[in-house]
Enzyme design. Sequence first.
Site, PDB file in Angstrom:
ATOM      1  N   LYS A 114      -1.119 -15.068 -24.875  1.00 50.73           N
ATOM      2  CA  LYS A 114      -0.359 -13.816 -24.858  1.00 50.73           C
ATOM      3  C   LYS A 114      -1.028 -12.755 -23.976  1.00 50.73           C
ATOM      4  O   LYS A 114      -0.375 -11.836 -23.502  1.00 50.73           O
ATOM      5  CB  LYS A 114      -0.129 -13.306 -26.270  1.00 50.73           C
ATOM      6  CG  LYS A 114       0.805 -14.245 -27.038  1.00 50.73           C
ATOM      7  CD  LYS A 114       1.269 -13.704 -28.347  1.00 50.73           C
ATOM      8  CE  LYS A 114       2.367 -14.545 -28.971  1.00 50.73           C
ATOM      9  NZ  LYS A 114       1.909 -15.907 -29.401  1.00 50.73           N
TER      10      LYS A 114
HETATM   11  C1  LIG Z   1       2.703 -17.011 -29.601  1.00 49.83           C
HETATM   12  C2  LIG Z   1       2.046 -18.337 -29.671  1.00 49.83           C
HETATM   13  C3  LIG Z   1       2.782 -19.554 -29.547  1.00 49.83           C
HETATM   14  C4  LIG Z   1       4.280 -19.571 -29.422  1.00 49.83           C
HETATM   15  O1  LIG Z   1       4.765 -19.050 -28.207  1.00 49.83           O
HETATM   16  P1  LIG Z   1       6.303 -18.636 -28.027  1.00 49.83           P
HETATM   17  O2  LIG Z   1       6.388 -17.986 -26.712  1.00 49.83           O
HETATM   18  O3  LIG Z   1       6.603 -17.695 -29.170  1.00 49.83           O
HETATM   19  O4  LIG Z   1       7.124 -19.883 -28.129  1.00 49.83           O
HETATM   20  C5  LIG Z   1       2.082 -20.744 -29.560  1.00 49.83           C
HETATM   21  N1  LIG Z   1       0.740 -20.773 -29.711  1.00 49.83           N
HETATM   22  C6  LIG Z   1       0.005 -19.649 -29.850  1.00 49.83           C
HETATM   23  C7  LIG Z   1      -1.454 -19.756 -30.033  1.00 49.83           C
HETATM   24  C8  LIG Z   1       0.615 -18.394 -29.820  1.00 49.83           C
HETATM   25  O5  LIG Z   1      -0.111 -17.277 -29.950  1.00 49.83           O
END
Ligand SMILES: *Cc1c(COP(=O)(O)O)cnc(C)c1O
Length: 469
Positions: A114
């Site tokens: 993220k």
């Molecule tokens: C947010 C997240 C996901 C999922 O990603 P999306 O874009 O919501 O599908 C998967 N793994 C981790 C570690 C995350 O922080």
Amino acid sequence: MKYISTRGNAPELAFDDVLLTGLAADGGLYVPKEVPQYSLEEIESWRDLSYTELAHKVIYPFVEGCVDSDALKGMLEAVYNNDNFGHKAIAPVQQIDHNEYVLELFHGPTLAFKDFALQLLGRLLDYVLEKRQEKVVIMGATSGDTGSAAIEGTKACKNVDIFILHPNGKVSEVQRRQMTTVTGDNIFNIAIEGNFDQAQDMVKASFGDQSFLRGERKLVAVNSINWARIMAQIVYYFYSSLNLGGPLRPMAYSVPTGNFGDIFAGYMAKKMGLPIEQLIIATNENDVLHRLMANNLYKVESLKHTITPSMDIAVSSNFERLLFDLYDRDGLALADLMNKMADRSQPVELSEENLGKARDLFDSYAVDQDTTVATMKEVFAETGYLLDPHTAIGVKAARVCRRNPRIPMITLGTAHPVKFEDAVNRGGFDMPKLPHHLADLMEREERLAILPADLKTVQDFIAKNTFKD
Ligand SMILES: *Cc1c(COP(=O)(O)O)cnc(C)c1O
């Protein structure tokens, strides 16, 4: 670049308005009106670019008209560098088997993918707000990765105050400290005496009625329905492909999926011309998308709490962006379908034609918690490499769904295992060390307000800290 709503009944917006708007006025999500297309020759000519240079090629067309090319370059250089990301390659690829790889997206400040989007989002917001002479308030609820990444991404913003709610005592210590130890007088952590859903409901209610901000500020959402986040995530699909011999040979990607943001970025890369042979939706036991793909039945079930909390979702919001394309961008038809989907008393199915289109584009697989831990153990035994549990779900799905062993299979490594103590303990592994830049995390001073789960109290706290004089 102009943006349109997936429900066909909201004004077209330019990038800066999309950045500052969460949902469109008709309840839809914004998507680019046209998708830039590149030939293999053009993509091939990007092969030797650094991460930052490549990011500029990919991102600039989406922000053109709102963000000046040199300003974008400056922001990208400030984000994707070796001080901010603890690896010079920014998004390095790690091999775990013959023709099988993990794309490590966890070298950023909060150790999850993220950061790629939220680090840039903070700078884009500040740039756009500076030009418009406006200030905003970010409000969000988190049970894990989003909150810390959003706080890290906006801590240097002059025109943004950020309030992140988390359920008191219900996030891991590492995750809490990643939020509460960030210093900056625009950052406010609120621990709600309640659960995540209560926190989330207060955020939703505040977006619905923003009068507590006295009309002087707007609330901005930084969850993955914000288009700018998806845009930033397209880059690492190009980067990893080019590093493994693309675009002259196709790649396959397996993506640990919750809200469908990360994998939608992969779908965008494919639409832009990157040869992607296979895209795998890997889910945990919250498998609403896998059930839709496998049985053509869309039915929301209650949320299960798992050892992969960042994928614990009941509904995948960004799937609407894919449906928009499956419905040939007919917003009014999609609005009708979305209304049916929102009525949870009736399961919904897609037309055979649209389901067929979805199945041509994606494979899917759901992984339970025992299998997640077993996969962490399997890969550790084979290579000595410890996967985080979310990434392990991706690797398992990749191994089950793979269609062609000659095509490189790349699983998105979405987080560092040190963030997910439960899974590491369940696998009987030693806890990995915190990376260098977080080594003293457990000693740093925390700042947070503990508040009752009461909307008025929370809104008063926000107003008091937003309007200090
Ligand atoms: C947010 C997240 C996901 C999922 O990603 P999306 O874009 O919501 O599908 C998967 N793994 C981790 C570690 C995350 O922080």
